[in-house]
Design a protein around this motif. Structure first.
Motif, PDB file in Angstrom:
ATOM      1  N   ASP A 151     -11.682 -17.093  32.099  1.00  0.00           N
ATOM      2  CA  ASP A 151     -11.150 -17.290  30.742  1.00  0.00           C
ATOM      3  C   ASP A 151      -9.786 -16.614  30.563  1.00  0.00           C
ATOM      4  O   ASP A 151      -9.374 -16.336  29.433  1.00  0.00           O
ATOM      5  CB  ASP A 151     -12.137 -16.747  29.716  1.00  0.00           C
ATOM      6  CG  ASP A 151     -12.542 -15.290  29.978  1.00  0.00           C
ATOM      7  OD1 ASP A 151     -12.308 -14.803  31.105  1.00  0.00           O
ATOM      8  OD2 ASP A 151     -13.090 -14.654  29.055  1.00  0.00           O
ATOM      9  N   ALA A 152      -9.067 -16.387  31.653  1.00  0.00           N
ATOM     10  CA  ALA A 152      -7.793 -15.648  31.601  1.00  0.00           C
ATOM     11  C   ALA A 152      -6.804 -16.269  30.626  1.00  0.00           C
ATOM     12  O   ALA A 152      -6.017 -15.558  29.998  1.00  0.00           O
ATOM     13  CB  ALA A 152      -7.179 -15.571  32.993  1.00  0.00           C
TER      14      ALA A 152
ATOM     15  N   ALA B 281     -11.398  -5.937  34.676  1.00  0.00           N
ATOM     16  CA  ALA B 281     -11.937  -7.101  33.971  1.00  0.00           C
ATOM     17  C   ALA B 281     -12.616  -6.759  32.644  1.00  0.00           C
ATOM     18  O   ALA B 281     -12.337  -7.406  31.616  1.00  0.00           O
ATOM     19  CB  ALA B 281     -12.884  -7.872  34.881  1.00  0.00           C
ATOM     20  N   PRO B 282     -13.506  -5.739  32.577  1.00  0.00           N
ATOM     21  CA  PRO B 282     -14.149  -5.445  31.284  1.00  0.00           C
ATOM     22  C   PRO B 282     -13.135  -5.066  30.202  1.00  0.00           C
ATOM     23  O   PRO B 282     -13.237  -5.530  29.059  1.00  0.00           O
ATOM     24  CB  PRO B 282     -15.087  -4.279  31.609  1.00  0.00           C
ATOM     25  CG  PRO B 282     -15.347  -4.400  33.080  1.00  0.00           C
ATOM     26  CD  PRO B 282     -14.079  -4.909  33.660  1.00  0.00           C
TER      27      PRO B 282
ATOM     28  N   VAL C   4      -9.938  -5.864  30.081  1.00  0.00           N
ATOM     29  CA  VAL C   4      -9.108  -7.027  29.750  1.00  0.00           C
ATOM     30  C   VAL C   4      -9.870  -7.955  28.812  1.00  0.00           C
ATOM     31  O   VAL C   4      -9.316  -8.491  27.843  1.00  0.00           O
ATOM     32  CB  VAL C   4      -8.664  -7.754  31.030  1.00  0.00           C
ATOM     33  CG1 VAL C   4      -7.953  -9.067  30.697  1.00  0.00           C
ATOM     34  CG2 VAL C   4      -7.737  -6.859  31.852  1.00  0.00           C
ATOM     35  N   ARG C   5     -11.145  -8.157  29.074  1.00  0.00           N
ATOM     36  CA  ARG C   5     -11.960  -8.990  28.171  1.00  0.00           C
ATOM     37  C   ARG C   5     -12.056  -8.366  26.785  1.00  0.00           C
ATOM     38  O   ARG C   5     -12.217  -9.071  25.784  1.00  0.00           O
ATOM     39  CB  ARG C   5     -13.359  -9.196  28.751  1.00  0.00           C
ATOM     40  CG  ARG C   5     -13.397 -10.119  29.958  1.00  0.00           C
ATOM     41  CD  ARG C   5     -14.806 -10.579  30.279  1.00  0.00           C
ATOM     42  NE  ARG C   5     -14.820 -11.493  31.409  1.00  0.00           N
ATOM     43  CZ  ARG C   5     -15.099 -11.142  32.662  1.00  0.00           C
ATOM     44  NH1 ARG C   5     -15.408  -9.868  32.930  1.00  0.00           N
ATOM     45  NH2 ARG C   5     -15.085 -12.030  33.630  1.00  0.00           N
ATOM     46  N   ALA C   6     -11.935  -7.031  26.729  1.00  0.00           N
ATOM     47  CA  ALA C   6     -11.993  -6.329  25.441  1.00  0.00           C
ATOM     48  C   ALA C   6     -10.635  -6.269  24.751  1.00  0.00           C
ATOM     49  O   ALA C   6     -10.513  -5.694  23.673  1.00  0.00           O
ATOM     50  CB  ALA C   6     -12.541  -4.921  25.644  1.00  0.00           C
TER      51      ALA C   6
ATOM     52  N   ARG D 199      -7.200 -17.321  27.778  1.00  0.00           N
ATOM     53  CA  ARG D 199      -7.445 -16.895  26.395  1.00  0.00           C
ATOM     54  C   ARG D 199      -7.265 -15.390  26.220  1.00  0.00           C
ATOM     55  O   ARG D 199      -7.475 -14.861  25.125  1.00  0.00           O
ATOM     56  CB  ARG D 199      -8.861 -17.299  25.965  1.00  0.00           C
ATOM     57  CG  ARG D 199      -9.090 -18.799  25.994  1.00  0.00           C
ATOM     58  CD  ARG D 199     -10.377 -19.175  25.277  1.00  0.00           C
ATOM     59  NE  ARG D 199     -11.553 -18.610  25.921  1.00  0.00           N
ATOM     60  CZ  ARG D 199     -12.211 -19.206  26.926  1.00  0.00           C
ATOM     61  NH1 ARG D 199     -11.788 -20.370  27.394  1.00  0.00           N
ATOM     62  NH2 ARG D 199     -13.280 -18.654  27.463  1.00  0.00           N
ATOM     63  N   LEU D 200      -6.886 -14.711  27.300  1.00  0.00           N
ATOM     64  CA  LEU D 200      -6.742 -13.260  27.265  1.00  0.00           C
ATOM     65  C   LEU D 200      -5.266 -12.878  27.372  1.00  0.00           C
ATOM     66  O   LEU D 200      -4.401 -13.717  27.615  1.00  0.00           O
ATOM     67  CB  LEU D 200      -7.534 -12.640  28.422  1.00  0.00           C
ATOM     68  CG  LEU D 200      -9.037 -12.988  28.459  1.00  0.00           C
ATOM     69  CD1 LEU D 200      -9.675 -12.474  29.746  1.00  0.00           C
ATOM     70  CD2 LEU D 200      -9.757 -12.430  27.235  1.00  0.00           C
TER      71      LEU D 200
ATOM     72  N   THR E 107     -11.795 -14.192  39.090  1.00  0.00           N
ATOM     73  CA  THR E 107     -12.377 -12.994  38.473  1.00  0.00           C
ATOM     74  C   THR E 107     -12.525 -13.160  36.972  1.00  0.00           C
ATOM     75  O   THR E 107     -13.532 -12.727  36.386  1.00  0.00           O
ATOM     76  CB  THR E 107     -11.484 -11.774  38.768  1.00  0.00           C
ATOM     77  OG1 THR E 107     -11.224 -11.711  40.165  1.00  0.00           O
ATOM     78  CG2 THR E 107     -12.162 -10.488  38.316  1.00  0.00           C
ATOM     79  N   LEU E 108     -11.516 -13.759  36.342  1.00  0.00           N
ATOM     80  CA  LEU E 108     -11.500 -13.953  34.890  1.00  0.00           C
ATOM     81  C   LEU E 108     -11.250 -15.436  34.589  1.00  0.00           C
ATOM     82  O   LEU E 108     -10.116 -15.848  34.329  1.00  0.00           O
ATOM     83  CB  LEU E 108     -10.405 -13.095  34.256  1.00  0.00           C
ATOM     84  CG  LEU E 108     -10.609 -11.582  34.262  1.00  0.00           C
ATOM     85  CD1 LEU E 108      -9.296 -10.866  33.975  1.00  0.00           C
ATOM     86  CD2 LEU E 108     -11.672 -11.186  33.232  1.00  0.00           C
TER      87      LEU E 108
END
Length: 294
Positions: A150-151, A115-116, A118-120, A153-154, A147-148
């Motif tokens: 905001d997926a 997750a960290p 992927v957010r990056a 937007r990723l 878990t994410l």
């Protein structure tokens, strides 16, 4: 394509009593075609099942014998009917969050650790390799959104594939009856499902969920157009229909398209074992390739 398999029931003995003549030779032709097209092994004891499922096709097509049907499906220009035959002879058993521990493992083994990153900006790819009518990949998507959130937007996508074009169409539609959505946790249902405006007894996955999943037709023993690597692959209760050689070929094709430390989730009666296999058992039908997801 798999090499056609020769079955012993290659005589003209009538195998099943019914309105259509169905001989050992007819069974051999159908079994060999199914093996060659999809890698699926059809035991001789399945003659009654083959008859009952394909008799509907003979009625629809106005044919009088299985010999006529075999002549038709073996013709090079009859791709649509070969697909209809495979759809009739394969079983699509699925439900939301089937074998729920796999989705817990997906969350703890893959999604939370990544997750960290992927957010990056890290790319995340998951694959449902025999998606049937879509409940498996959408269960993956709902787990991902837990878990994410905001997926969307990723750089996150789920590939869902199936050999049956009818199942591909159903998965793309992402619409299910009341009884089929009962396995989805209540909190997820209230957030990510909406009533179909044209059929109030049906529910559809929200656009945000559907946008995460790309559904495509794909034959596991055919060409794979994917170029990137995956962080998790679900291929559950599929290879049990393959012989040992075809199973090994599928496992060997999965290994190089998985990132280091990525997971492969399989059915309870399936084992990812072959000489030189890089897969390491995590238990509970989860397998990983060496390395650490990063």
């Amino acid at each position: 394509m798999s090499t056609a398999r020769v079955y012993r029931s290659a005589d003209e003995t009538k195998l099943v009593e019914g309105e259509f003549a169905f001989t050992g030779h007819d069974f051999q032709r159908i079994a060999s075609l199914l093996y060659g097209e999809a890698g699926i092994t059809l035991p001789e004891g399945k003659a009654t099942l083959v008859y009952s499922r394909l008799a509907k096709r003979l009625r629809t097509l106005g044919l009088a014998t299985f010999r006529e049907y075999c002549d038709m499906v073996e013709a090079p220009d009859q791709l649509a009917e070969r697909q209809a035959m495979m759809a009739a002879l394969t079983t699509n058993v699925t439900r939301f969050f089937r074998e729920p521990h796999h989705f817990d493992l997906l969350k703890s083994q893959v999604l939370q650790p990544l997750a960290p990153a992927v957010r990056a900006g890290r790319r995340l790819r998951l694959w449902s390799a025999a998606c049937s009518s879509g409940q498996e990949p959408y269960s993956m998507a709902l787990t991902l959104l837990e878990t994410l959130p905001d997926a969307g937007r990723l750089d996150v996508r789920i590939l869902a594939t199936d050999i049956d074009p009818n199942m591909v169409a159903a998965a793309r539609n992402a619409t299910y009856s009341e009884d089929l959505i009962e396995a989805i946790p209540a909190a997820m249902r209230s957030r990510w499902l909406e009533r179909d405006p044209e059929a109030r007894h049906l529910w559809r996955l929200a656009q945000e969920v559907r946008d995460l999943v790309r559904v495509q037709p794909l034959n596991l023993i055919g060409d794979w157009p994917m170029k990137g690597r995956f962080d998790a692959i679900f291929c559950r209760n599929v290879v049990i229909y393959f012989d040992d050689a075809t199973q090994e070929r599928v496992w060997k094709r999965f290994a190089p398209i998985l990132n280091p430390g990525a997971r492969l989730y399989v059915g309870h009666s399936e084992r990812v074992g072959y000489e030189g296999s890089p897969f390491i058992s995590d238990g509970l039908t989860a397998w990983r390739v060496p390395g650490v997801l990063a």
